[in-house]
Write an enzyme that holds these catalytic residues in place. Structure first.
Site, PDB file in Angstrom:
ATOM      1  CB  ALA A 196     -34.555 -16.695  32.989  1.00 36.95           C
ATOM      2  N   GLY A 212     -22.708 -20.595  33.870  1.00 39.10           N
ATOM      3  CA  GLY A 212     -21.572 -20.360  32.983  1.00 39.10           C
ATOM      4  C   GLY A 212     -20.425 -21.280  33.353  1.00 39.10           C
ATOM      5  CG  ASP A 265     -23.027 -20.453  28.048  1.00 42.45           C
ATOM      6  OD1 ASP A 265     -23.787 -20.217  27.089  1.00 42.45           O
ATOM      7  OD2 ASP A 265     -21.820 -20.125  28.074  1.00 42.45           O
ATOM      8  CE1 TYR A 297     -15.841 -20.037  27.085  1.00 43.98           C
ATOM      9  CE2 TYR A 297     -17.713 -21.206  27.977  1.00 43.98           C
ATOM     10  CZ  TYR A 297     -17.190 -20.085  27.385  1.00 43.98           C
ATOM     11  OH  TYR A 297     -17.993 -19.021  27.102  1.00 43.98           O
ATOM     12  CE  LYS A 310     -21.080 -19.304  24.670  1.00 38.74           C
ATOM     13  NZ  LYS A 310     -20.512 -19.991  25.867  1.00 38.74           N
ATOM     14  CG  HIS A 352     -17.154 -18.427  21.408  1.00 39.47           C
ATOM     15  ND1 HIS A 352     -16.658 -19.460  22.158  1.00 39.47           N
ATOM     16  CD2 HIS A 352     -17.333 -17.413  22.277  1.00 39.47           C
ATOM     17  CE1 HIS A 352     -16.548 -19.074  23.421  1.00 39.47           C
ATOM     18  NE2 HIS A 352     -16.949 -17.835  23.512  1.00 39.47           N
TER      19      HIS A 352
END
Ligand code: A2P
Length: 314
Positions: A14, A18, A43, A48, A73, A106
């Site tokens: 959960a 990031g 993630d 990025y 993504k 994304h």
């Protein structure tokens, strides 16, 4: 650690880490520390620009691959069917992995092939359902090839998700959207519950590390909201922990970014915080449909993208 069970039976932790705006020189150390203290969900995204550094930390960990949950993504300039698998393989190469657990489209925004960020409206190609289904078909081939276990979307409305559920052969497993007390995403949560999907929230702390030009004038602060401060005070914890505990108590997953060891620890511990119904009610009243990331960078003069057709009024 709490997990969300996806429609395949797979369990996604959960609380994840990031990595947006995690600087190249810092992200490997942050991922290494995160894995050491018990994070199992990272993630990532091609855009990025730091997947190779994340990969360095993954290469060095003793955590078995099957215990990790790694998301990446597909960037907006690689949505044409022939570009999808090469883009996924680039991310896998940078991360040093044989497969991803989850690969997300994304944005529901298409860019010309060679363009990372639009410089003129000509770089932006209008979004159509037909195009989305073609991209999705290529992603499904990647699942069949064993390169990725689950597919999903990021920044999609329920309206844009519907055709993927209705026409695809691989069902979207996760919808990742901006989510926090000012943008509670009740419609998306309900949609995902009804369709056997999970929701992951990004920018759970209000994403204060965004580049300055993306800050809106007079934007509200989450970490200084008096109700959040009072709750943190009463429960002997921090405002950030309240925000993350809220997300997990609602049955969603959440991916706060941090590169600071103390905040990494604090954020992970927040996944075990169970807020009382009365505190959940106080936070429910804070919703105002506010987006810190409003997609305005896709909406230069002459762009086919508008707030209406990007968010579909949701
Ligand atoms: P840092 O990396 O220095 O910890 P979001 O996940 O909403 O995008 O927010 C990430 C931002 O919030 C980063 O600037 C991060 O900075 C900061 N942050 C992360 N965890 C906490 C925390 N527990 N308390 C306060 N700020 C935090």
């Amino acid at each position: 650690m709490k997990y969300l069970t996806l429609h395949t039976g797979a369990k996604m932790p959960a609380l994840g880490l990031g990595t947006w705006q995690a600087a190249k020189g810092e992200v490997a150390a942050a991922v290494t520390e995160a894995l050491r203290i018990g994070y199992r969900h990272i993630d990532c995204a091609h855009v990025y620009g730091n997947e190779a550094e994340v990969g360095e930390a993954l290469a060095a960990t003793s955590v078995p691959r099957e215990d990790l949950w790694i998301t990446s993504k597909l960037w907006n300039n690689a949505q044409r069917p022939e570009d999808v698998r090469p883009a996924l393989e680039r991310s896998l190469g940078a991360l040093g992995l044989e497969y991803l657990d989850l690969y997300l489209v994304h944005w529901p925004v298409q860019l010309s092939h060679a363009v990372m960020f639009p410089q003129s409206p000509d770089d932006l190609i209008p979004w159509t359902t037909e195009h989305a289904l073609e991209t999705w078909g290529a992603l499904e081939d990647c699942v069949r090839a064993g390169l990725v276990r689950h597919l999903g979307t990021s920044n999609f409305s329920t309206k844009k998700l519907r055709p993927l559920l209705d026409n695809g052969s691989v069902k979207p497993a996760v919808s990742q959207v901006e989510m926090h007390p000012y943008q509670q995403q009740d419609r998306m949560r309900e949609f995902c519950r009804d369709n056997g999907m999970a929701v992951t929230g990004f920018a759970p702390l209000g994403s204060r590390h965004r580049p300055a030009h993306q800050h809106q004038e007079g934007e509200p602060s989450l970490l200084d909201h008096p109700d959040i401060l009072a709750m943190a005070d009463r429960l002997g914890t921090t405002p950030a922990s309240i925000l993350l505990g809220w997300a997990v108590t609602r049955g969603t997953s959440v991916i706060p970014k941090s590169t600071n060891p103390e905040r990494l620890r604090q954020n992970l511990a927040a996944a075990d915080l169970e807020l009382a119904a009365s505190d959940m009610d106080v936070i429910a009243a804070m919703d105002m449909g506010y987006r810190f990331l409003d997609g305005s960078h896709w909406m230069m003069a002459g762009s086919p993208y508008t707030p209406e057709n990007l968010w579909d009024g949701e």
